[in-house]
Design a protein around this motif. Structure first.
Motif, PDB file in Angstrom:
ATOM      1  N   CYS A 148     -21.289  32.594  39.904  1.00 37.74           N
ATOM      2  CA  CYS A 148     -22.471  32.192  40.674  1.00 37.74           C
ATOM      3  C   CYS A 148     -22.115  31.909  42.131  1.00 37.74           C
ATOM      4  O   CYS A 148     -22.841  32.321  43.053  1.00 37.74           O
ATOM      5  CB  CYS A 148     -23.120  30.961  40.040  1.00 37.74           C
ATOM      6  SG  CYS A 148     -23.931  31.267  38.454  1.00 37.74           S
ATOM      7  N   TYR A 152     -23.779  34.206  45.189  1.00 38.69           N
ATOM      8  CA  TYR A 152     -24.664  33.736  46.269  1.00 38.69           C
ATOM      9  C   TYR A 152     -23.972  33.812  47.623  1.00 38.69           C
ATOM     10  O   TYR A 152     -24.627  34.049  48.645  1.00 38.69           O
ATOM     11  CB  TYR A 152     -25.229  32.348  45.968  1.00 38.69           C
ATOM     12  CG  TYR A 152     -24.361  31.146  46.216  1.00 38.69           C
ATOM     13  CD1 TYR A 152     -23.999  30.753  47.505  1.00 38.69           C
ATOM     14  CD2 TYR A 152     -23.944  30.345  45.149  1.00 38.69           C
ATOM     15  CE1 TYR A 152     -23.235  29.616  47.730  1.00 38.69           C
ATOM     16  CE2 TYR A 152     -23.172  29.210  45.369  1.00 38.69           C
ATOM     17  CZ  TYR A 152     -22.819  28.849  46.658  1.00 38.69           C
ATOM     18  OH  TYR A 152     -22.055  27.725  46.883  1.00 38.69           O
ATOM     19  N   THR A 153     -22.662  33.638  47.643  1.00 38.67           N
ATOM     20  CA  THR A 153     -21.935  33.776  48.912  1.00 38.67           C
ATOM     21  C   THR A 153     -21.982  35.214  49.402  1.00 38.67           C
ATOM     22  O   THR A 153     -22.182  35.474  50.602  1.00 38.67           O
ATOM     23  CB  THR A 153     -20.472  33.332  48.744  1.00 38.67           C
ATOM     24  OG1 THR A 153     -20.435  31.978  48.297  1.00 38.67           O
ATOM     25  CG2 THR A 153     -19.717  33.443  50.065  1.00 38.67           C
ATOM     26  N   LEU A 156     -25.611  35.933  50.741  1.00 36.81           N
ATOM     27  CA  LEU A 156     -25.887  35.271  52.014  1.00 36.81           C
ATOM     28  C   LEU A 156     -25.049  35.871  53.147  1.00 36.81           C
ATOM     29  O   LEU A 156     -25.518  35.979  54.287  1.00 36.81           O
ATOM     30  CB  LEU A 156     -25.606  33.767  51.891  1.00 36.81           C
ATOM     31  CG  LEU A 156     -26.531  32.996  50.936  1.00 36.81           C
ATOM     32  CD1 LEU A 156     -26.117  31.524  50.871  1.00 36.81           C
ATOM     33  CD2 LEU A 156     -27.989  33.116  51.366  1.00 36.81           C
ATOM     34  N   SER A 182     -30.829  27.893  52.350  1.00 33.53           N
ATOM     35  CA  SER A 182     -30.414  28.357  51.022  1.00 33.53           C
ATOM     36  C   SER A 182     -28.948  28.041  50.775  1.00 33.53           C
ATOM     37  O   SER A 182     -28.570  27.577  49.685  1.00 33.53           O
ATOM     38  CB  SER A 182     -30.648  29.872  50.891  1.00 33.53           C
ATOM     39  OG  SER A 182     -32.012  30.190  51.052  1.00 33.53           O
ATOM     40  N   GLN A 183     -28.119  28.277  51.787  1.00 27.54           N
ATOM     41  CA  GLN A 183     -26.691  28.014  51.625  1.00 27.54           C
ATOM     42  C   GLN A 183     -26.414  26.538  51.438  1.00 27.54           C
ATOM     43  O   GLN A 183     -25.565  26.154  50.634  1.00 27.54           O
ATOM     44  CB  GLN A 183     -25.938  28.552  52.846  1.00 27.54           C
ATOM     45  CG  GLN A 183     -24.443  28.702  52.643  1.00 27.54           C
ATOM     46  CD  GLN A 183     -23.660  27.584  53.289  1.00 27.54           C
ATOM     47  OE1 GLN A 183     -24.242  26.690  53.894  1.00 27.54           O
ATOM     48  NE2 GLN A 183     -22.348  27.628  53.167  1.00 27.54           N
ATOM     49  N   LEU A 186     -27.525  25.599  47.797  1.00 26.34           N
ATOM     50  CA  LEU A 186     -26.599  26.174  46.817  1.00 26.34           C
ATOM     51  C   LEU A 186     -25.227  25.516  46.892  1.00 26.34           C
ATOM     52  O   LEU A 186     -24.549  25.356  45.864  1.00 26.34           O
ATOM     53  CB  LEU A 186     -26.498  27.688  47.034  1.00 26.34           C
ATOM     54  CG  LEU A 186     -27.764  28.481  46.691  1.00 26.34           C
ATOM     55  CD1 LEU A 186     -27.642  29.919  47.171  1.00 26.34           C
ATOM     56  CD2 LEU A 186     -28.027  28.444  45.195  1.00 26.34           C
ATOM     57  N   SER A 190     -23.435  23.737  43.716  1.00 25.32           N
ATOM     58  CA  SER A 190     -22.113  24.181  43.242  1.00 25.32           C
ATOM     59  C   SER A 190     -21.070  23.081  43.378  1.00 25.32           C
ATOM     60  O   SER A 190     -20.176  22.952  42.526  1.00 25.32           O
ATOM     61  CB  SER A 190     -21.667  25.434  43.998  1.00 25.32           C
ATOM     62  OG  SER A 190     -21.612  25.199  45.401  1.00 25.32           O
TER      63      SER A 190
END
Length: 344
Positions: A148, A152-153, A156, A182-183, A186, A190
């Motif tokens: 995950c 996502y990294t 983005l 968003s970053q 997230l 995480s």
């Protein structure tokens, strides 16, 4: 943004670099303090790897990469200061609008480095956490979290370098703001996942009070990273509507620097037990334990019975001899066959 909409300058400052204002100096001080901490802990890890463990492991290599990225991130931030980073918009002249255009060119590598570095740090921690419990359920959880974070990294980073790139000018500002929010969200999720992941395993162990304190200290340090991520969030949200964008970005940058460097400290500290046990034995990490309950039922672990009716640890019953397995520290913590807590 139309240059004519900028506030009138209060004075002609000429070049936007030195002398630096208080926020810019504060950014440098924050980096200096936290990067020194990261340097110290990374040096301790290398000393332990070369002198005691005699093995440079994958998490240390990844953290070294993070250490270099943290320095590169700060260098790009200092370069941005020459174009208005961490200054009030009233200090930026309409006649110096080319500085703002150049600012966008310098902003891209700065943003990309920040997107990548925290994710790489968490991957390093997960390589350690993966080995502390052989339960299939636990290891699947570690892998899922790692995938995950990587996913996502990657998304983005693609958006920032492509559709939302600051090189396109003001048309991508809203897109960049959405990426930043968003970053931040997230990252918080995480960070919390990585901190909570080993807690059930740790709780199932019979540790001395000092050992519990040491593990609790690492988790508390990890919580500091979460605090930095949470502190960044309001500034990420307000960027899109801010009338003083360059100043808000400067405040956001301080939290980002602290978050990155503390993440490196945490990644190094969670594996320093061998060093502390060897040179600070009075901390009691090598105290003997007569009985071990390696894993709680939530992880599917039980105490095995040996052929002579004696109890064996989970590792002994399953032929696991690695130093990562989590159970009580046996007498003579550095002797062959001993096992360690998360603080190797």
């Amino acid at each position: 943004m139309d240059p004519s909409l900028l506030p009138e300058p209060t004075q002609d400052i000429g070049q936007l670099g030195a002398p630096y204002n208080d926020l810019q100096i504060g950014t440098m001080v924050a980096f200096g303090i936290t990067y020194f901490m990261a340097t110290f802990f990374l040096a301790c890890r290398y000393f332990q790897a070369i002198k005691i463990v005699k093995n440079v492991e994958i998490d240390l290599i990844i953290l070294t990469l993070c250490y270099g990225l943290a320095l590169a991130y700060f260098i790009t931030m200092v370069k941005l200061m020459d174009y208005g980073w961490a200054r009030h918009m009233t200090e930026i002249f309409a006649s110096n609008w080319m500085n703002l255009l150049e600012f966008n060119n310098k902003l891209l590598p700065n943003t990309l480095i920040y997107l990548i570095t925290p994710a790489v740090t968490k991957i390093a921690m997960l390589t350690v956490l993966f080995k502390i419990n052989p339960s299939a359920t636990y290891r699947i959880c570690v892998v899922v979290i790692g995938v995950c974070i990587f996913a996502y990294t990657l998304v983005l980073t693609y958006l920032t370098g492509g559709p939302c790139t600051p090189l396109k000018g003001d048309e991508t500002i809203k897109c960049l703001m959405n990426v930043a929010i968003s970053q931040s969200v997230l990252n918080i999720a995480s960070d919390i996942a990585v901190i909570l992941l080993p807690i059930p395993t740790i709780i199932s162990l019979q540790l001395s009070f000092k050992q519990k304190l040491s593990v609790g200290g690492i988790l508390a340090l990890g919580s500091a990273v979460v605090i930095c991520s949470i502190a960044r969030l309001p500034y990420s949200i307000s960027l899109g509507s801010s009338d003083d964008l360059s100043w808000e970005e400067g405040i956001l940058g301080i939290w980002s620097i602290v978050e990155v460097n503390i993440g490196i400290v945490c990644g190094c500290a969670m594996r320093l037990k061998k060093l502390v046990t060897a040179y600070l034995p009075r901390m009691g990490w090598n105290s003997s334990q007569k009985k071990s309950t390696p894993y709680g039922s939530s992880w599917g672990g039980t105490t095995a019975t040996g052929s002579k009716g004696g109890n064996k640890t989970f590792d002994e019953a399953n032929g696991l001899k690695g130093d990562y397995q989590l159970h009580s520290v046996q007498k003579g913590g550095l002797e062959a066959g001993s096992t360690d807590t998360i603080l190797k």
